[in-house]
Design a protein around this motif. Structure first.
Motif, PDB file in Angstrom:
ATOM      1  N   ASP A  76       0.836  -1.208   0.000  1.00  0.00           N
ATOM      2  CA  ASP A  76       0.000   0.000   0.000  1.00  0.00           C
ATOM      3  C   ASP A  76       0.865   1.249   0.000  1.00  0.00           C
ATOM      4  N   GLU A  77       1.939   1.247   0.800  1.00  0.00           N
ATOM      5  CA  GLU A  77       2.830   2.403   0.864  1.00  0.00           C
ATOM      6  C   GLU A  77       3.563   2.597  -0.460  1.00  0.00           C
ATOM      7  N   GLN A  79       2.538   1.691  -3.491  1.00  0.00           N
ATOM      8  CA  GLN A  79       1.601   2.208  -4.484  1.00  0.00           C
ATOM      9  C   GLN A  79       1.259   3.670  -4.234  1.00  0.00           C
ATOM     10  N   PHE A  80       1.101   4.062  -2.964  1.00  0.00           N
ATOM     11  CA  PHE A  80       0.786   5.457  -2.647  1.00  0.00           C
ATOM     12  C   PHE A  80       1.914   6.374  -3.099  1.00  0.00           C
ATOM     13  N   GLN A  81       3.147   5.994  -2.813  1.00  0.00           N
ATOM     14  CA  GLN A  81       4.278   6.835  -3.198  1.00  0.00           C
ATOM     15  C   GLN A  81       4.451   6.898  -4.711  1.00  0.00           C
ATOM     16  N   LEU A  83       2.080   6.815  -6.911  1.00  0.00           N
ATOM     17  CA  LEU A  83       1.024   7.664  -7.481  1.00  0.00           C
ATOM     18  C   LEU A  83       1.144   9.116  -7.048  1.00  0.00           C
ATOM     19  N   SER A  84       1.559   9.346  -5.803  1.00  0.00           N
ATOM     20  CA  SER A  84       1.562  10.712  -5.278  1.00  0.00           C
ATOM     21  C   SER A  84       2.948  11.346  -5.239  1.00  0.00           C
ATOM     22  N   GLY A  85       3.986  10.526  -5.251  1.00  0.00           N
ATOM     23  CA  GLY A  85       5.343  11.058  -5.188  1.00  0.00           C
ATOM     24  C   GLY A  85       5.770  11.499  -3.800  1.00  0.00           C
ATOM     25  N   ARG A  86       5.015  11.105  -2.784  1.00  0.00           N
ATOM     26  CA  ARG A  86       5.351  11.487  -1.414  1.00  0.00           C
ATOM     27  C   ARG A  86       4.947  10.374  -0.447  1.00  0.00           C
ATOM     28  N   SER A  88       3.052   8.483   2.589  1.00  0.00           N
ATOM     29  CA  SER A  88       1.660   8.563   3.036  1.00  0.00           C
ATOM     30  C   SER A  88       1.542   9.092   4.457  1.00  0.00           C
ATOM     31  N   ARG A 286      11.260   7.949   2.451  1.00  0.00           N
ATOM     32  CA  ARG A 286      10.823   8.845   1.380  1.00  0.00           C
ATOM     33  C   ARG A 286      10.897   8.214  -0.002  1.00  0.00           C
TER      34      ARG A 286
END
Length: 356
Positions: A76-77, A79-81, A83-86, A88, A286
């Motif tokens: 999950d972490e 995939q979040f990074q 998509l968002s570049g940062r 979670s 990061r």
């Protein structure tokens, strides 16, 4: 030869880079990356003296890799990074302590006496899957005259920890590993002593004139698995990665195959580079999302060199392979065919196994 001979050839048996059991996984990875090492002695607060640290165990980059890969919420972490570049903001395994890693393992570091034979050391490295071992019952070299063995409060220090030479000998205190772990005080700091597979390969290479025809073995002989009685078996197909595989998949495959590295091949199965567990040393909170990228993009983005690894061919001798491993500071050689397709890997373990 004995373990003590290997230690004396190495020159300094101390494992100088250490980590606290309260340090985070991320901090341990940073130390390993900064000094290009794959394992660290772990120290914690001594139960017998609150002002002094005590040796706990050794943790490797492979332990950290497996701990991270198996952690809850990693995908999950990632995939979040991606998509968002940062980050979670959710906690990850990188923030867990080294104590948690050590407690999650099913094994502890292996130990061997300084008086044990070189053959026993080779067996420990090749049959137990160890990359580093602790050395017990070690006489302090004369260069450490100011060092003193660490002993429990109130315990008699006049007998039993002097060798036949009269030099101080290390003793165990409060070890989470076993009752024989060596701990010394050197300049006020607790240290432990150990050896790596690489140290032993260097020692054997230094004494190559005493090894005889063992160094004439071919690369194929070293890589070939043999049945009892010496009948050769066909080499199994080596696991590999494509350029489309993600770094996370690569690390999972490394864990599942218990390999230290896997080859990355092109569409014609020719060797491009290798992916090793040591690549995890560049991870932090990061950039953990980089694990979701293809392996080559992962390496590029984390500043790792994407070059062809050390390769050998069937005609190479063990002597040539060992010289190359030491000269290039490599942990393995890839045996390739005439089309540069990897057919086997020759690790330090394989090299040492040959001398048993």
């Amino acid at each position: 030869y004995t373990v003590r001979d290997v230690l004396e050839y190495r020159g300094n048996p101390q494992l100088n880079r250490t980590v606290s059991d309260t340090s985070t996984v991320e901090e341990a990875l940073q130390i390993m990356d900064a000094y290009d090492i794959v394992s660290l002695p772990v120290f914690g607060r001594s139960k017998t003296n609150s002002e002094r640290s005590s040796f706990v165990d050794i943790v490797s980059v492979y332990d950290l890799r497996d701990y991270i890969i198996q952690s809850r919420g990693l995908e999950d972490e990632v995939q979040f990074q991606l998509l968002s570049g940062r980050p979670s903001g959710n906690p990850t395994a990188l923030e867990h302590t080294i104590a948690q890693v050590v407690q999650s393992r099913k094994h502890a570091s292996k130990e061997i006496s300084a008086s044990a034979s070189l053959e026993q050391l080779l067996q420990l490295f090749t049959t137990r899957g160890q990359h580093r071992v602790l050395v017990t019952d070690l006489d302090l070299p004369t260069s450490h005259n100011n060092s003193a063995p660490l002993v429990p409060q109130g315990q008699d220090n006049t007998n039993g920890n002097r060798s036949s030479t009269g030099r101080p000998r290390g003793r165990s205190v409060d070890s989470g590993c076993s009752s024989s772990t060596v701990e010394y005080l050197d300049g006020g700091n607790v240290v432990v002593c150990g050896l790596t597979q690489y140290d032993v390969v260097r020692f054997i290479q230094h004494h190559n004139h005493e090894v005889g025809h063992a160094l004439d073995a071919s690369a194929m002989d070293i890589a070939m698995e043999r049945m009892s009685g010496g009948a050769p078996m066909r080499l199994p197909q080596i696991p590999h990665l494509s350029i489309r595989d993600s770094a996370l998949y690569a690390m999972e495959k490394l864990r599942d195959t218990q390999a230290s590295a896997l080859p990355v091949v092109d569409n014609d199965r020719r060797l491009i580079t290798e992916v090793a567990g040591t690549g995890m040393r560049r991870l932090n909170s990061r950039n953990i999302g980089m694990l979701g990228k293809p392996v080559l993009a992962f390496m590029f983005n984390l500043g790792m060199s994407v070059t062809q690894p050390y390769v050998v061919h069937e005609g190479f001798t063990l002597s040539q392979i060992m010289s190359g491993l030491l000269r290039m500071n490599c942990r393995r050689a890839w045996l390739v065919d005439r089309e540069s397709r990897p057919i086997a890997v020759i690790s330090l373990t394989n090299v040492l196994q040959h001398f048993l």
